[in-house]
Design a protein around this motif. Sequence first.
Motif, PDB file in Angstrom:
ATOM      1  N   GLN A 103     -11.769  20.978  90.768  1.00  0.00           N
ATOM      2  CA  GLN A 103     -12.580  21.465  91.886  1.00  0.00           C
ATOM      3  C   GLN A 103     -13.544  20.380  92.362  1.00  0.00           C
ATOM      4  OE1 GLN A 103     -15.160  24.727  90.908  1.00  0.00           O
ATOM      5  NE2 GLN A 103     -15.896  24.932  93.000  1.00  0.00           N
ATOM      6  N   VAL A 104     -13.478  20.059  93.636  1.00  0.00           N
ATOM      7  CA  VAL A 104     -14.459  19.158  94.240  1.00  0.00           C
ATOM      8  C   VAL A 104     -15.718  19.984  94.464  1.00  0.00           C
ATOM      9  CG1 VAL A 104     -15.009  17.775  96.269  1.00  0.00           C
ATOM     10  CG2 VAL A 104     -12.714  17.678  95.287  1.00  0.00           C
ATOM     11  N   VAL A 105     -16.846  19.525  93.915  1.00  0.00           N
ATOM     12  CA  VAL A 105     -18.080  20.304  93.983  1.00  0.00           C
ATOM     13  C   VAL A 105     -19.010  19.846  95.093  1.00  0.00           C
ATOM     14  CG1 VAL A 105     -18.004  20.984  91.554  1.00  0.00           C
ATOM     15  CG2 VAL A 105     -19.215  18.898  92.210  1.00  0.00           C
ATOM     16  N   HIS A 106     -18.772  18.644  95.642  1.00  0.00           N
ATOM     17  CA  HIS A 106     -19.632  18.139  96.715  1.00  0.00           C
ATOM     18  C   HIS A 106     -18.901  16.989  97.398  1.00  0.00           C
ATOM     19  CE1 HIS A 106     -23.467  17.628  98.744  1.00  0.00           C
ATOM     20  NE2 HIS A 106     -23.428  16.336  98.488  1.00  0.00           N
ATOM     21  N   ARG A 107     -19.170  16.843  98.681  1.00  0.00           N
ATOM     22  CA  ARG A 107     -18.605  15.731  99.460  1.00  0.00           C
ATOM     23  C   ARG A 107     -19.703  15.143 100.325  1.00  0.00           C
ATOM     24  NH1 ARG A 107     -14.712  19.645  99.433  1.00  0.00           N
ATOM     25  NH2 ARG A 107     -12.568  18.989  99.008  1.00  0.00           N
ATOM     26  N   THR A 108     -19.656  13.842 100.497  1.00  0.00           N
ATOM     27  CA  THR A 108     -20.495  13.181 101.482  1.00  0.00           C
ATOM     28  C   THR A 108     -19.578  12.367 102.384  1.00  0.00           C
ATOM     29  OG1 THR A 108     -20.853  11.126 100.236  1.00  0.00           O
ATOM     30  CG2 THR A 108     -22.389  12.965  99.808  1.00  0.00           C
ATOM     31  N   TRP A 110     -18.995   9.367 102.270  1.00  0.00           N
ATOM     32  CA  TRP A 110     -18.295   8.312 101.535  1.00  0.00           C
ATOM     33  C   TRP A 110     -17.749   8.729 100.173  1.00  0.00           C
ATOM     34  CZ3 TRP A 110     -23.347   6.951 103.452  1.00  0.00           C
ATOM     35  CH2 TRP A 110     -23.311   6.214 104.632  1.00  0.00           C
ATOM     36  N   THR A 111     -18.167   9.861  99.629  1.00  0.00           N
ATOM     37  CA  THR A 111     -17.887  10.150  98.219  1.00  0.00           C
ATOM     38  C   THR A 111     -17.395  11.577  98.002  1.00  0.00           C
ATOM     39  OG1 THR A 111     -19.666   8.595  97.662  1.00  0.00           O
ATOM     40  CG2 THR A 111     -18.865  10.010  95.887  1.00  0.00           C
ATOM     41  N   ILE A 112     -16.459  11.713  97.065  1.00  0.00           N
ATOM     42  CA  ILE A 112     -15.948  12.996  96.584  1.00  0.00           C
ATOM     43  C   ILE A 112     -16.508  13.173  95.172  1.00  0.00           C
ATOM     44  CG2 ILE A 112     -13.880  14.325  96.026  1.00  0.00           C
ATOM     45  CD1 ILE A 112     -12.304  12.101  97.608  1.00  0.00           C
ATOM     46  N   TYR A 113     -17.131  14.313  94.892  1.00  0.00           N
ATOM     47  CA  TYR A 113     -17.748  14.564  93.591  1.00  0.00           C
ATOM     48  C   TYR A 113     -17.058  15.716  92.870  1.00  0.00           C
ATOM     49  CZ  TYR A 113     -21.633  11.845  95.536  1.00  0.00           C
ATOM     50  OH  TYR A 113     -22.398  10.873  96.095  1.00  0.00           O
ATOM     51  N   PHE A 114     -16.887  15.563  91.559  1.00  0.00           N
ATOM     52  CA  PHE A 114     -16.265  16.593  90.727  1.00  0.00           C
ATOM     53  C   PHE A 114     -16.712  16.371  89.291  1.00  0.00           C
ATOM     54  CE2 PHE A 114     -13.537  13.003  91.519  1.00  0.00           C
ATOM     55  CZ  PHE A 114     -13.080  12.628  90.276  1.00  0.00           C
ATOM     56  N   HIS A 115     -16.276  17.237  88.395  1.00  0.00           N
ATOM     57  CA  HIS A 115     -16.617  17.110  86.969  1.00  0.00           C
ATOM     58  C   HIS A 115     -15.374  16.792  86.153  1.00  0.00           C
ATOM     59  CE1 HIS A 115     -20.024  19.786  88.249  1.00  0.00           C
ATOM     60  NE2 HIS A 115     -20.669  18.877  87.552  1.00  0.00           N
ATOM     61  N   ASP A 116     -15.573  16.057  85.070  1.00  0.00           N
ATOM     62  CA  ASP A 116     -14.486  15.878  84.109  1.00  0.00           C
ATOM     63  C   ASP A 116     -14.424  17.140  83.239  1.00  0.00           C
ATOM     64  OD1 ASP A 116     -16.356  15.642  82.005  1.00  0.00           O
ATOM     65  OD2 ASP A 116     -15.933  13.536  81.614  1.00  0.00           O
ATOM     66  N   GLU A 118     -15.507  17.909  80.460  1.00  0.00           N
ATOM     67  CA  GLU A 118     -16.698  18.205  79.664  1.00  0.00           C
ATOM     68  C   GLU A 118     -17.953  18.333  80.512  1.00  0.00           C
ATOM     69  OE1 GLU A 118     -16.935  16.719  75.847  1.00  0.00           O
ATOM     70  OE2 GLU A 118     -14.819  17.149  75.575  1.00  0.00           O
ATOM     71  N   GLY A 119     -17.777  18.350  81.827  1.00  0.00           N
ATOM     72  CA  GLY A 119     -18.916  18.569  82.717  1.00  0.00           C
ATOM     73  C   GLY A 119     -19.610  17.316  83.203  1.00  0.00           C
ATOM     74  N   ASN A 120     -19.110  16.137  82.846  1.00  0.00           N
ATOM     75  CA  ASN A 120     -19.712  14.906  83.343  1.00  0.00           C
ATOM     76  C   ASN A 120     -19.422  14.761  84.833  1.00  0.00           C
ATOM     77  OD1 ASN A 120     -20.673  13.771  80.764  1.00  0.00           O
ATOM     78  ND2 ASN A 120     -18.493  13.783  80.281  1.00  0.00           N
ATOM     79  N   ARG A 121     -20.398  14.293  85.587  1.00  0.00           N
ATOM     80  CA  ARG A 121     -20.265  14.135  87.024  1.00  0.00           C
ATOM     81  C   ARG A 121     -19.496  12.852  87.340  1.00  0.00           C
ATOM     82  NH1 ARG A 121     -25.448  15.342  85.504  1.00  0.00           N
ATOM     83  NH2 ARG A 121     -26.157  17.377  86.170  1.00  0.00           N
ATOM     84  N   ILE A 122     -18.459  12.994  88.147  1.00  0.00           N
ATOM     85  CA  ILE A 122     -17.619  11.866  88.538  1.00  0.00           C
ATOM     86  C   ILE A 122     -17.588  11.816  90.057  1.00  0.00           C
ATOM     87  CG2 ILE A 122     -15.336  10.791  88.332  1.00  0.00           C
ATOM     88  CD1 ILE A 122     -16.693  11.262  85.620  1.00  0.00           C
TER      89      ILE A 122
END
Length: 131
Positions: A103-108, A110-116, A118-122
């Motif tokens: 699941q992508v949790v946020h977009r800007t 320039w960037t796509i954000y999601f979790h690995d 274990e919950g680490n932000r990638i």
Amino acid sequence: MPLAFHHLAIQCADLDRCEHFYREVLGLAVLKRWPREGGGDRSVWLAMGDGEHAGFLALERAEEQPEPHAWRDGRPGLHLVALRIGPAERRGWEDRLEAAGVQVVHRTRWTIYFHDPEGNRIGLTHHPHDL
């Protein structure tokens, strides 16, 4: 010698699941495995970048489960691991993450954000280059 990125280590309660995510979903190749006493891996090192001075991601076996936290929780400490992609690769990465059930949790812009797992932000970023 100027400072440069060498490696990042992430402690993983489920090392096998994290290795699968970083290898199969993000496509990182295994550089080295470090065995643990009694069998299995203590650590798996994954390639980050190309060339002689490329760094690596070390996935380290942890003994405890990770604490869940919100996308922006306001706590100090490591907040994000951002990996560089080309602007033209963004749509392909979006499709790849969706196909893997990530699941992508946020977009800007320039960037796509999601979790690995274990919950680490990638983040996958093409900053400062626009699409």
